[in-house]
Motif scaffolding. Structure first.
Motif, PDB file in Angstrom:
ATOM      1  N   TYR A 130       0.828  -1.204   0.000  1.00 30.69           N
ATOM      2  CA  TYR A 130       0.000   0.000   0.000  1.00 30.69           C
ATOM      3  C   TYR A 130       0.864   1.257   0.000  1.00 30.69           C
ATOM      4  N   ASN A 162      -7.893  -2.866   0.226  1.00 31.37           N
ATOM      5  CA  ASN A 162      -8.088  -2.550  -1.200  1.00 31.37           C
ATOM      6  C   ASN A 162      -6.964  -3.104  -2.060  1.00 31.37           C
ATOM      7  N   CYS A 163      -5.756  -3.256  -1.485  1.00 41.07           N
ATOM      8  CA  CYS A 163      -4.676  -3.901  -2.250  1.00 41.07           C
ATOM      9  C   CYS A 163      -4.954  -5.393  -2.443  1.00 41.07           C
ATOM     10  N   ASN A 166      -7.877  -5.410  -5.245  1.00 39.92           N
ATOM     11  CA  ASN A 166      -7.870  -4.810  -6.589  1.00 39.92           C
ATOM     12  C   ASN A 166      -6.915  -5.468  -7.586  1.00 39.92           C
ATOM     13  N   SER A 168      -3.710  -6.095  -7.314  1.00 43.89           N
ATOM     14  CA  SER A 168      -2.283  -5.814  -7.222  1.00 43.89           C
ATOM     15  C   SER A 168      -1.535  -6.828  -6.344  1.00 43.89           C
TER      16      SER A 168
HETATM   17  C1  LIG Z   1      -4.784  -0.925  -5.691  1.00 41.18           C
HETATM   18  O1  LIG Z   1      -5.015  -0.106  -4.556  1.00 41.18           O
HETATM   19  C2  LIG Z   1      -3.850   0.575  -4.103  1.00 41.18           C
HETATM   20  C3  LIG Z   1      -4.228   1.295  -2.819  1.00 41.18           C
HETATM   21  O2  LIG Z   1      -5.306   2.138  -2.993  1.00 41.18           O
HETATM   22  C4  LIG Z   1      -3.337   1.502  -5.183  1.00 41.18           C
HETATM   23  O3  LIG Z   1      -2.181   2.157  -4.740  1.00 41.18           O
HETATM   24  C5  LIG Z   1      -3.026   0.689  -6.439  1.00 41.18           C
HETATM   25  O4  LIG Z   1      -2.629   1.538  -7.487  1.00 41.18           O
HETATM   26  C6  LIG Z   1      -4.233  -0.115  -6.863  1.00 41.18           C
HETATM   27  N1  LIG Z   1      -3.860  -1.015  -7.949  1.00 41.18           N
HETATM   28  C7  LIG Z   1      -4.661  -1.291  -8.966  1.00 41.18           C
HETATM   29  C8  LIG Z   1      -4.129  -2.274  -9.957  1.00 41.18           C
HETATM   30  O5  LIG Z   1      -5.766  -0.776  -9.109  1.00 41.18           O
END
Ligand SMILES: *[C@@H]1O[C@H](CO)[C@@H](O)[C@H](O)[C@H]1NC(C)=O
Ligand SMILES: *[C@@H]1O[C@H](CO)[C@@H](O)[C@H](O)[C@H]1NC(C)=O
Length: 308
Positions: A130, A162-163, A166, A168
């Motif tokens: 994060y 959220n990591c 999403n 990542s």
């Molecule tokens: C996933 O969430 C993180 C934290 O908000 C953010 O920094 C990152 O860019 C996001 N990655 C994607 C692939 O959306």
């Protein structure tokens, strides 16, 4: 998608029976209020306070060192204390800034697997993805190295919900990891206390569903809420999220007791106020106090009734 609907069905059907309740844990700092490293007797006093005010017998730590990188040899102090008090430890290490080897050595020196069930597991890093302080490739290498050094121990990492949700961290979910700790703070999402529990449940449901979908299993990975909490009196506000012990107690009764009822394990951030702690930088880039997030004050006095 199929798994997602299974999750929803499982959550909807979750009984409130005690047997299905999640396990309550506490995040515990490794320094005293004067900045010195906690010794075995300090941790024992911590655990006595936790055990006499809650049903919790699980804590997590973050680092073998203090917040400035000075060695505390925390594994050698916290594990004997936990064993004597009947508490389990999820031992943390803080690999940011090239500290992996320096953090690993005290874990090896403590010969942690000799403690058996007292050692719940080991986490490598907390919210480093994060913050962008390490990348997935490094994290996977560290997790693999810890697994081969401590083959009988559950190994995992903690990061923001959220990591995990999403995409990542998908390569970490499929790396053979045992424990996923997803942190979720309605407070840092600037939610009014009246909407905080809904926000928190939404965060956890999304992260859990994604981990299950990517791992292709409902339970091959042990999912836990790695941190949640709310600052008490003396803390900073974050938008509509107002600090205060009244709100902290409300959040406990609603969010913490609620998620435990749904059967999800969680760690409350944090057990004790840390008036010596450096300020954190919030999502808005502004400094925010992390000193008064304890459900106990720094003299280990409970701030509110923590029974669920
Ligand atoms: C996933 O969430 C993180 C934290 O908000 C953010 O920094 C990152 O860019 C996001 N990655 C994607 C692939 O959306
Ligand atoms: C309340 O929480 C829900 C769930 O996270 C969110 O969708 C909604 O926008 C929040 N309401 C406000 C006023 O922020």
């Amino acid at each position: 998608m199929q798994l997602r609907s299974l999750v929803t069905a499982a959550l909807a059907a979750a009984p409130v029976a005690v047997s299905a309740a999640g396990q309550l844990g506490f995040a515990v700092g490794n320094t005293n209020t004067d900045g010195s490293c906690k010794k075995q007797s300090d941790f024992e006093a911590d655990f006595k306070a936790i055990k006499s005010n809650t049903h919790s017998t699980l804590i997590r730590t973050y680092s073998s060192s203090d917040q400035f990188g000075n060695p505390c040899n925390t594994p050698s102090e916290v594990l004997p204390a936990a064993k004597s008090q009947g508490v389990q430890v999820l031992l943390g290490m803080w690999p940011d800034g090239g500290a992996y080897d320096k953090e690993k050595k005290p874990i090896q020196d403590a010969d942690v697997e000799q403690y058996g069930d007292t050692l719940f597991g080991i986490t490598v890093g907390s919210e480093g993805m994060y913050r962008g302080t390490y990348d997935a490739k490094s994290l996977i290498a560290w997790l693999g190295d810890m697994k081969s050094t401590f083959p009988n121990t559950k190994i995992g990492t903690a990061d923001s919900w959220n990591c995990w949700n999403n995409g990542s961290m998908d390569s970490i979910i499929t790396s053979g990891i045992d424990l996923v700790l997803a942190n979720g703070f309605a407070y840092w999402q600037y939610q009014d206390i009246g909407n905080a529990t809904k926000t928190y449940f939404d965060d956890m449901a999304q992260a859990l569903a994604h981990v299950q979908e990517v791992s292709g299993s409902l339970d091959s990975i042990h999912f836990m809420n790695g941190e949640t909490g709310w600052p008490g009196d003396g803390g900073s506000d974050a938008g509509a999220a107002k600090a205060g012990t009244q709100n902290e107690a409300t959040y406990w009764k609603s969010a913490v007791c609620g998620l435990l009822d749904w059967g999800v394990d969680l760690f409350w951030f944090e057990a004790f106020d840390e008036p010596n702690k450096a300020d954190a930088i919030g999502d808005n880039g502004q400094k925010a106090s992390e000193k008064y997030w304890g459900s106990f004050d720094s003299s280990r006095k409970p701030k509110f009734d923590m029974k669920c």
